[in-house]
Design a protein around this motif. Structure first.
Motif, PDB file in Angstrom:
ATOM      1  N   GLY A  66     -46.482  69.262  57.952  1.00  0.00           N
ATOM      2  CA  GLY A  66     -46.168  68.718  56.642  1.00  0.00           C
ATOM      3  C   GLY A  66     -46.504  69.683  55.525  1.00  0.00           C
ATOM      4  O   GLY A  66     -47.397  70.520  55.655  1.00  0.00           O
ATOM      5  N   ILE A  67     -45.724  69.582  54.437  1.00  0.00           N
ATOM      6  CA  ILE A  67     -45.991  70.359  53.226  1.00  0.00           C
ATOM      7  C   ILE A  67     -45.758  69.454  52.026  1.00  0.00           C
ATOM      8  O   ILE A  67     -44.996  68.488  52.081  1.00  0.00           O
ATOM      9  N   HIS A  88     -49.488  73.124  58.670  1.00  0.00           N
ATOM     10  CA  HIS A  88     -48.547  73.613  57.665  1.00  0.00           C
ATOM     11  C   HIS A  88     -47.645  74.676  58.288  1.00  0.00           C
ATOM     12  O   HIS A  88     -48.146  75.686  58.782  1.00  0.00           O
ATOM     13  N   PRO A  89     -46.331  74.490  58.227  1.00  0.00           N
ATOM     14  CA  PRO A  89     -45.436  75.541  58.698  1.00  0.00           C
ATOM     15  C   PRO A  89     -45.335  76.645  57.654  1.00  0.00           C
ATOM     16  O   PRO A  89     -45.648  76.433  56.474  1.00  0.00           O
ATOM     17  N   PRO A 130     -50.808  78.531  48.293  1.00  0.00           N
ATOM     18  CA  PRO A 130     -51.285  78.202  49.642  1.00  0.00           C
ATOM     19  C   PRO A 130     -50.964  79.330  50.627  1.00  0.00           C
ATOM     20  O   PRO A 130     -50.011  80.081  50.431  1.00  0.00           O
ATOM     21  N   VAL A 131     -51.745  79.435  51.673  1.00  0.00           N
ATOM     22  CA  VAL A 131     -51.591  80.533  52.621  1.00  0.00           C
ATOM     23  C   VAL A 131     -50.261  80.472  53.374  1.00  0.00           C
ATOM     24  O   VAL A 131     -49.770  81.489  53.844  1.00  0.00           O
ATOM     25  N   TYR A 132     -49.658  79.312  53.497  1.00  0.00           N
ATOM     26  CA  TYR A 132     -48.406  79.178  54.243  1.00  0.00           C
ATOM     27  C   TYR A 132     -47.174  79.541  53.416  1.00  0.00           C
ATOM     28  O   TYR A 132     -46.079  79.642  53.941  1.00  0.00           O
TER      29      TYR A 132
END
Length: 175
Positions: free
Chosen positions: A53-54, A4-5, A100-102
């Motif tokens: 991907g997200i 995850h970016p 989410p953490v990202y």
């Protein structure tokens, strides 16, 4: 499973700003639906190619017709317009309450709901233009203030010291 970016987000009353902070994106695929954004890409790091991907289910519906996407060497920026432009600010980007953490807030683009104005100037409710006032302060002060130097660095030096010497005393704390 893809990595995850980091995704930065900010909003205005009528739009969302998303920045996917990932450099040297290859094979980007963006799928924007009225209730969700899906993004996948590859990034080559030396001899290794990573998949990213997200999948973000939006809090409310967005317009898919007038979205703008701008890719740079450092990131991918999206400007997505909300379907209901007269709606209140969203309390969060995603439908889910679990963040989410990202996903992070883009404080460089964030404007509080109370601060957003039609003209885009940094003004308060009374119409004071704070950006212009800051420019005047950087130019050496506000005009029309007699007796004040234009530059606060031009204040005369005071030879007399207001500092008094304080005698140190030791106290014996014997019990």
């Amino acid at each position: 499973m893809p990595l995850h970016p980091e995704v930065l987000w900010a909003q205005r009353k009528d739009r969302l700003y998303l920045t996917i902070a990932l450099s040297d994106i290859q094979e980007p695929k963006t799928d924007l639906k009225s209730n969700r954004l899906t993004f996948t890409c590859k990034q080559k790091d030396g001899n290794v190619t990573n998949d990213y991907g997200i999948d973000i289910p939006f809090y409310d519906e967005v317009s898919t017709d007038d979205a703008k996407i701008h890719a740079t060497a450092r990131n991918l920026q999206l400007c997505i317009f909300k379907k209901n432009k007269e709606a209140e600010y969203w309390p969060r980007l995603q439908k889910d309450k679990v963040k989410p953490v990202y996903l992070k807030v883009d404080f460089d683009r964030w404007v509080d709901e109370d601060d957003e104005l039609e003209g885009g100037a940094e003004q308060d409710d009374a119409g004071f233009d704070f950006a212009n006032m800051m420019n005047m302060a950087n130019m050496g002060g506000m005009p029309g203030m007699p007796g004040m130097p234009a530059d606060m660095n031009d204040l005369p030096e005071d030879d007399e010291s207001d500092d008094e010497e304080v005698e140190e005393t030791k106290s014996d704390n014997k019990a």
